[in-house]
Scaffold this motif. Structure first.
Motif, PDB file in Angstrom:
ATOM      1  N   VAL A   1      76.148 -30.769  -8.454  1.00  0.00           N
ATOM      2  CA  VAL A   1      76.089 -32.231  -8.500  1.00  0.00           C
ATOM      3  C   VAL A   1      77.303 -32.778  -9.230  1.00  0.00           C
ATOM      4  CG1 VAL A   1      73.570 -32.319  -8.396  1.00  0.00           C
ATOM      5  CG2 VAL A   1      74.707 -32.208 -10.615  1.00  0.00           C
ATOM      6  N   GLN A   2      77.658 -34.006  -8.863  1.00  0.00           N
ATOM      7  CA  GLN A   2      78.748 -34.734  -9.522  1.00  0.00           C
ATOM      8  C   GLN A   2      78.524 -36.220  -9.299  1.00  0.00           C
ATOM      9  OE1 GLN A   2      81.293 -36.621  -7.847  1.00  0.00           O
ATOM     10  NE2 GLN A   2      82.283 -37.227  -9.761  1.00  0.00           N
ATOM     11  N   ALA A   3      78.848 -37.017 -10.307  1.00  0.00           N
ATOM     12  CA  ALA A   3      78.777 -38.478 -10.189  1.00  0.00           C
ATOM     13  C   ALA A   3      79.851 -39.081 -11.073  1.00  0.00           C
ATOM     14  CB  ALA A   3      77.396 -38.998 -10.592  1.00  0.00           C
ATOM     15  N   ASP A   4      80.336 -40.243 -10.677  1.00  0.00           N
ATOM     16  CA  ASP A   4      81.356 -40.924 -11.469  1.00  0.00           C
ATOM     17  C   ASP A   4      80.764 -41.603 -12.696  1.00  0.00           C
ATOM     18  OD1 ASP A   4      83.353 -40.189  -9.730  1.00  0.00           O
ATOM     19  OD2 ASP A   4      83.129 -41.977  -8.483  1.00  0.00           O
ATOM     20  N   LEU A   5      79.448 -41.732 -12.736  1.00  0.00           N
ATOM     21  CA  LEU A   5      78.766 -42.363 -13.860  1.00  0.00           C
ATOM     22  C   LEU A   5      77.688 -41.429 -14.378  1.00  0.00           C
ATOM     23  CD1 LEU A   5      78.350 -45.897 -12.276  1.00  0.00           C
ATOM     24  CD2 LEU A   5      80.073 -45.215 -13.946  1.00  0.00           C
ATOM     25  N   THR A   6      77.096 -41.823 -15.491  1.00  0.00           N
ATOM     26  CA  THR A   6      76.030 -41.016 -16.084  1.00  0.00           C
ATOM     27  C   THR A   6      74.716 -41.307 -15.375  1.00  0.00           C
ATOM     28  OG1 THR A   6      77.131 -41.047 -18.231  1.00  0.00           O
ATOM     29  CG2 THR A   6      74.790 -40.497 -18.199  1.00  0.00           C
ATOM     30  N   HIS A   7      74.109 -40.265 -14.813  1.00  0.00           N
ATOM     31  CA  HIS A   7      72.822 -40.406 -14.141  1.00  0.00           C
ATOM     32  C   HIS A   7      71.927 -39.246 -14.548  1.00  0.00           C
ATOM     33  CE1 HIS A   7      74.074 -43.659 -11.470  1.00  0.00           C
ATOM     34  NE2 HIS A   7      75.203 -42.996 -11.269  1.00  0.00           N
ATOM     35  N   ALA A   8      70.642 -39.533 -14.693  1.00  0.00           N
ATOM     36  CA  ALA A   8      69.677 -38.473 -14.975  1.00  0.00           C
ATOM     37  C   ALA A   8      69.480 -37.634 -13.720  1.00  0.00           C
ATOM     38  CB  ALA A   8      68.355 -39.075 -15.426  1.00  0.00           C
ATOM     39  N   VAL A   9      69.581 -36.313 -13.872  1.00  0.00           N
ATOM     40  CA  VAL A   9      69.459 -35.423 -12.710  1.00  0.00           C
ATOM     41  C   VAL A   9      68.494 -34.275 -12.980  1.00  0.00           C
ATOM     42  CG1 VAL A   9      71.685 -35.957 -11.660  1.00  0.00           C
ATOM     43  CG2 VAL A   9      71.556 -34.211 -13.458  1.00  0.00           C
ATOM     44  N   THR A  10      67.592 -34.435 -13.939  1.00  0.00           N
ATOM     45  CA  THR A  10      66.572 -33.406 -14.127  1.00  0.00           C
ATOM     46  C   THR A  10      65.706 -33.347 -12.876  1.00  0.00           C
ATOM     47  OG1 THR A  10      66.517 -33.771 -16.517  1.00  0.00           O
ATOM     48  CG2 THR A  10      64.621 -32.660 -15.518  1.00  0.00           C
ATOM     49  N   PRO A  11      65.648 -32.207 -12.187  1.00  0.00           N
ATOM     50  CA  PRO A  11      64.892 -32.143 -10.929  1.00  0.00           C
ATOM     51  C   PRO A  11      63.398 -32.372 -11.147  1.00  0.00           C
ATOM     52  CG  PRO A  11      66.429 -30.307 -11.102  1.00  0.00           C
ATOM     53  CD  PRO A  11      66.378 -30.953 -12.447  1.00  0.00           C
ATOM     54  N   ILE A  12      62.780 -32.921 -10.118  1.00  0.00           N
ATOM     55  CA  ILE A  12      61.331 -33.121 -10.085  1.00  0.00           C
ATOM     56  C   ILE A  12      60.807 -32.417  -8.846  1.00  0.00           C
ATOM     57  CG2 ILE A  12      59.456 -34.798  -9.998  1.00  0.00           C
ATOM     58  CD1 ILE A  12      61.383 -36.866 -11.177  1.00  0.00           C
ATOM     59  N   ALA A  13      59.820 -31.554  -9.035  1.00  0.00           N
ATOM     60  CA  ALA A  13      59.208 -30.854  -7.905  1.00  0.00           C
ATOM     61  C   ALA A  13      58.093 -31.716  -7.323  1.00  0.00           C
ATOM     62  CB  ALA A  13      58.665 -29.501  -8.347  1.00  0.00           C
ATOM     63  N   TRP A  14      58.032 -31.769  -6.000  1.00  0.00           N
ATOM     64  CA  TRP A  14      57.018 -32.564  -5.301  1.00  0.00           C
ATOM     65  C   TRP A  14      56.416 -31.753  -4.169  1.00  0.00           C
ATOM     66  CZ3 TRP A  14      55.547 -37.599  -6.415  1.00  0.00           C
ATOM     67  CH2 TRP A  14      56.380 -38.338  -7.264  1.00  0.00           C
ATOM     68  N   GLU A  15      55.173 -32.057  -3.871  1.00  0.00           N
ATOM     69  CA  GLU A  15      54.640 -31.666  -2.575  1.00  0.00           C
ATOM     70  C   GLU A  15      55.086 -32.731  -1.579  1.00  0.00           C
ATOM     71  OE1 GLU A  15      50.549 -30.046  -0.485  1.00  0.00           O
ATOM     72  OE2 GLU A  15      50.530 -30.700  -2.574  1.00  0.00           O
ATOM     73  N   LEU A  16      55.472 -32.316  -0.387  1.00  0.00           N
ATOM     74  CA  LEU A  16      56.110 -33.219   0.565  1.00  0.00           C
ATOM     75  C   LEU A  16      55.272 -34.465   0.826  1.00  0.00           C
ATOM     76  CD1 LEU A  16      58.340 -33.893   2.581  1.00  0.00           C
ATOM     77  CD2 LEU A  16      57.133 -32.497   4.281  1.00  0.00           C
ATOM     78  N   THR A  17      53.980 -34.315   1.043  1.00  0.00           N
ATOM     79  CA  THR A  17      53.140 -35.480   1.355  1.00  0.00           C
ATOM     80  C   THR A  17      53.062 -36.445   0.173  1.00  0.00           C
ATOM     81  OG1 THR A  17      51.205 -34.171   0.720  1.00  0.00           O
ATOM     82  CG2 THR A  17      51.763 -34.263   3.073  1.00  0.00           C
ATOM     83  N   ASP A  18      52.999 -35.912  -1.055  1.00  0.00           N
ATOM     84  CA  ASP A  18      52.952 -36.781  -2.234  1.00  0.00           C
ATOM     85  C   ASP A  18      54.269 -37.536  -2.399  1.00  0.00           C
ATOM     86  OD1 ASP A  18      50.370 -36.030  -2.890  1.00  0.00           O
ATOM     87  OD2 ASP A  18      51.039 -34.347  -4.138  1.00  0.00           O
ATOM     88  N   TYR A  19      55.378 -36.846  -2.134  1.00  0.00           N
ATOM     89  CA  TYR A  19      56.681 -37.502  -2.248  1.00  0.00           C
ATOM     90  C   TYR A  19      56.805 -38.635  -1.228  1.00  0.00           C
ATOM     91  CZ  TYR A  19      61.716 -38.248  -2.142  1.00  0.00           C
ATOM     92  OH  TYR A  19      62.956 -38.825  -2.180  1.00  0.00           O
ATOM     93  N   GLN A  20      56.414 -38.365  -0.008  1.00  0.00           N
ATOM     94  CA  GLN A  20      56.494 -39.399   1.021  1.00  0.00           C
ATOM     95  C   GLN A  20      55.587 -40.582   0.678  1.00  0.00           C
ATOM     96  OE1 GLN A  20      55.474 -36.939   4.380  1.00  0.00           O
ATOM     97  NE2 GLN A  20      57.625 -36.655   4.973  1.00  0.00           N
ATOM     98  N   TYR A  21      54.432 -40.304   0.099  1.00  0.00           N
ATOM     99  CA  TYR A  21      53.510 -41.367  -0.304  1.00  0.00           C
ATOM    100  C   TYR A  21      54.124 -42.213  -1.419  1.00  0.00           C
ATOM    101  CZ  TYR A  21      49.062 -43.516  -1.692  1.00  0.00           C
ATOM    102  OH  TYR A  21      48.063 -44.406  -1.988  1.00  0.00           O
ATOM    103  N   GLU A  22      54.743 -41.538  -2.401  1.00  0.00           N
ATOM    104  CA  GLU A  22      55.369 -42.265  -3.512  1.00  0.00           C
ATOM    105  C   GLU A  22      56.536 -43.111  -3.023  1.00  0.00           C
ATOM    106  OE1 GLU A  22      58.271 -43.085  -6.608  1.00  0.00           O
ATOM    107  OE2 GLU A  22      58.540 -41.668  -4.950  1.00  0.00           O
ATOM    108  N   ARG A  23      57.352 -42.574  -2.123  1.00  0.00           N
ATOM    109  CA  ARG A  23      58.492 -43.333  -1.611  1.00  0.00           C
ATOM    110  C   ARG A  23      58.035 -44.507  -0.751  1.00  0.00           C
ATOM    111  NH1 ARG A  23      61.807 -43.376  -4.869  1.00  0.00           N
ATOM    112  NH2 ARG A  23      63.260 -44.288  -3.374  1.00  0.00           N
ATOM    113  N   ALA A  24      56.911 -44.341  -0.046  1.00  0.00           N
ATOM    114  CA  ALA A  24      56.382 -45.453   0.749  1.00  0.00           C
ATOM    115  C   ALA A  24      55.975 -46.611  -0.165  1.00  0.00           C
ATOM    116  CB  ALA A  24      55.197 -44.985   1.587  1.00  0.00           C
ATOM    117  N   HIS A  25      55.359 -46.290  -1.301  1.00  0.00           N
ATOM    118  CA  HIS A  25      55.003 -47.332  -2.260  1.00  0.00           C
ATOM    119  C   HIS A  25      56.254 -48.027  -2.798  1.00  0.00           C
ATOM    120  CE1 HIS A  25      50.892 -45.796  -2.255  1.00  0.00           C
ATOM    121  NE2 HIS A  25      50.547 -46.841  -2.991  1.00  0.00           N
TER     122      HIS A  25
END
Length: 579
Positions: free
Chosen positions: A163-187
């Motif tokens: 990973v690389q970014a020109d600014l400071t960003h939090a990049v601690t990974p988060i593990a998801w189950e695919l259906t839960d992730y899609q549900y959260e992103r839909a919200h």
């Protein structure tokens, strides 16, 4: 053993101990057991379970020829410095389709390698994505950087992310189950869509007001609202997804250009709305400099000075918001009511920008604030500014109504006889233009008070005024509201009938007026008499305009006075008849 040998042995033991202490963390890092991926409905943050190494070729990373360490704090990007993340994880449930998410949309480089099984075999091909790639390269079409793992058999695995970014960003990974992730992103998309809808509604509404009022404040608001909307769409990843998915340059540089232009036009709106140029010249100079700096930041973003542009924009947003809070408070205290709404709107924005900057600068780790604070602040700002503009419209309408009423009062005063309350010559001329423009027949009566000069000479002007006031009152009692009554001279009154009745009714009306006006007026115990002679002219046969009708009625009135009759019609003079 000699002293020299003892010293040498002691140094050897000390060096071995120091080496052991230095290598112990590395040994512990290398020996750290894999983390069990078992995400719940809200995901599984992997803080403390991710190894970090400086940038190196992939072959060196896979061969463990780099130095890995496990930070316990939130992982953050550093400007222009790519680095590697390694997640050593264990799977126990083969039925779950999992993925890893990096909680940001603004990574310049996001490379995913793996997962690799225990034998070192890659189960998926590498993915290269990020702001500098077309949007189609992003796995799952997600606005955020995600690494699909799929449904894996039970066992231990490794995943590598560069990973690389020109600014400071939090990049601690988060593990998801695919259906839960899609549900959260839909919200999240639903919330984003509501915000976009509100901003678009405000934009279109105030665009219409701009066309109606031709006021620069509304124009600046519309442009500022547009760039605020673009800023949110950029930070949420929707601009890259829907506006320019195939243009990596715009995908990357819109992160600096959109917020800088939003601030610049917000400053222009503040200058126009609060009239800063005329009310606070010194503040206006500072505001102009801030606007120029914001525009300069947009140019810096175009030129690729991402970090300088972004940090400067954050500072301008904080300092400018604080300055405008002070200015709007002073304006409100001076009596400009819409400034209160402006102050509340900018106050909300100042708070949310401050919270966002805290997270951006690494002083807070709240993922909720990072993803939603600025969005809520911009929404509150634009709604508050719209309320301020509405309050301004109400104020303008109130001022316009007050001016209209004042103008009407002045116009009525200019057209009204101050003593009697009936129309004066100006009022007669204005009313006659309207009445005589109507179709049909009209009638004009000219009344001259007999012996009025004697009343003035013997009893004084106060007595004469009492007679004139009484005559005006009696005329009002005998005539319709639609009829125009005017005092055209010292002792002359005019009655203009808009819809003239028949001849017999006119004669009855004239007789009734003559009888009523011949009744004495009581004044300080004295009976004052001043009967009237009435001349009547009919339109259009006796004249088409006021002057012609007045001339005809005047001749008829003098005929009535000479013949000592109550009234006379102009059209009867040729035959020598009068009544």
């Amino acid at each position: 053993m000699t002293a020299r040998k003892r010293l040498r042995a002691g140094l050897t033991i000390g060096l071995l101990a120091l080496t052991t202490l230095l290598l112990l963390p590395l040994s512990a890092a290398a020996a750290r057991p894999p983390v069990l991926l078992d995400p719940g409905p809200d995901g599984q943050p992997l803080s403390g379970a991710v190894a970090v190494a400086n940038d190196a070729p992939l072959a060196a990373v896979l061969a463990d020829s780099v130095s890995w360490h496990y930070p316990e704090q939130t992982l953050r990007t550093t400007r222009d410095a790519p680095f590697w993340l390694r997640i050593h994880f264990r799977i126990t449930d083969p039925e779950r389709s999992l993925l890893l998410e990096l909680p940001t949309t603004a990574l310049g480089i996001a490379e995913f390698h793996g997962p690799y099984d225990a034998a070192g075999e890659a189960l998926r091909g590498p993915v290269q994505s990020g702001l500098r790639k077309p949007y189609a390269t992003r796995p799952l079409g997600s606005e955020r950087a995600v690494m699909p793992l799929g449904a894996l058999s039970p066992g231990n695995y490794h995943a590598y992310l560069r990973v690389q970014a020109d600014l400071t960003h939090a990049v601690t990974p988060i593990a998801w189950e695919l259906t839960d992730y899609q549900y959260e992103r839909a919200h999240k998309r639903l919330f984003d869509g509501i915000c976009y809808g509100v901003l678009l509604t405000l934009l279109v509404y105030n665009l219409a007001l701009t066309a109606v009022f031709r006021d620069s404040s509304y124009g600046y608001y519309v442009v500022a609202c547009g760039f605020a909307l673009l800023t949110l769409a950029t930070f949420n990843g929707h601009a890259a997804h829907y506006l320019w998915p195939g243009n990596p340059w715009l995908i990357e540089h819109s992160y600096q250009i959109a917020p800088a232009l939003w601030l610049a036009f917000s400053g222009l709106f503040a200058r126009a709305f609060l009239a800063i140029a005329s009310r606070s010249p010194r503040v206006d100079i500072a505001l102009k400099l801030a606007i120029a700096a914001a525009l300069g930041n947009a140019l810096l973003g175009v030129a690729g000075f991402t970090s300088v542009s972004h940090r400067s924009t954050e500072i301008i947003a904080l300092a400018g918001s604080l300055l405008m809070i002070v200015v709007s408070f002073r304006s409100w205290r001076r009596g400009y009511a819409p400034a209160l709404w402006y102050m509340l709107a900018i106050g909300a924005l100042f708070v949310t920008i401050g919270l966002t900057v805290l997270v951006s600068w690494g002083l807070d780790d709240s993922a909720f604030l990072l993803g939603n604070a600025l969005q809520m602040g911009i929404l509150a700002e634009m709604v508050g500014l719209a309320m301020a503009l509405s309050a301004r419209i109400r104020g303008m309408q109130a001022e316009k109504l007050e001016l209209t009423l004042r103008s009407r009062v002045l116009a009525e005063a200019a057209a009204t006889d101050a003593l009697t309350g009936v129309a004066n010559r100006n009022g007669l001329a204005e009313g006659a233009r309207e009445i005589l423009a109507r179709p049909g027949e009209h009638a004009l009566m000219l009344l001259d008070l007999d012996h009025f000069k004697e009343v003035n000479d013997t009893r004084g002007h106060a007595a004469g005024d009492a007679v004139l006031t009484a005559v005006a009152g009696r005329l009002r009692q005998q005539l319709r509201e639609s009829d125009l009554i005017a005092r055209s001279g010292g002792d002359e009154f005019v009655v203009l009938l808009g819809a003239s009745p028949g001849r017999a009714q006119l004669e009855a009306m004239a007789q009734r007026l003559a009888e009523r006006l011949s009744e004495p007026v009581s004044w300080q115990g004295v009976e004052l008499k001043s009967p009237a002679s009435i001349g009547i002219a009919l339109g259009p046969q006796d004249g088409h305009d006021l002057d012609a009708l007045m001339l005809a009625a005047d001749r008829a009135m003098y005929h009535s006075k000479r013949s000592r009759g109550a009234y006379a019609f102009f059209d009867s003079l040729a035959g020598g008849q009068g009544s």
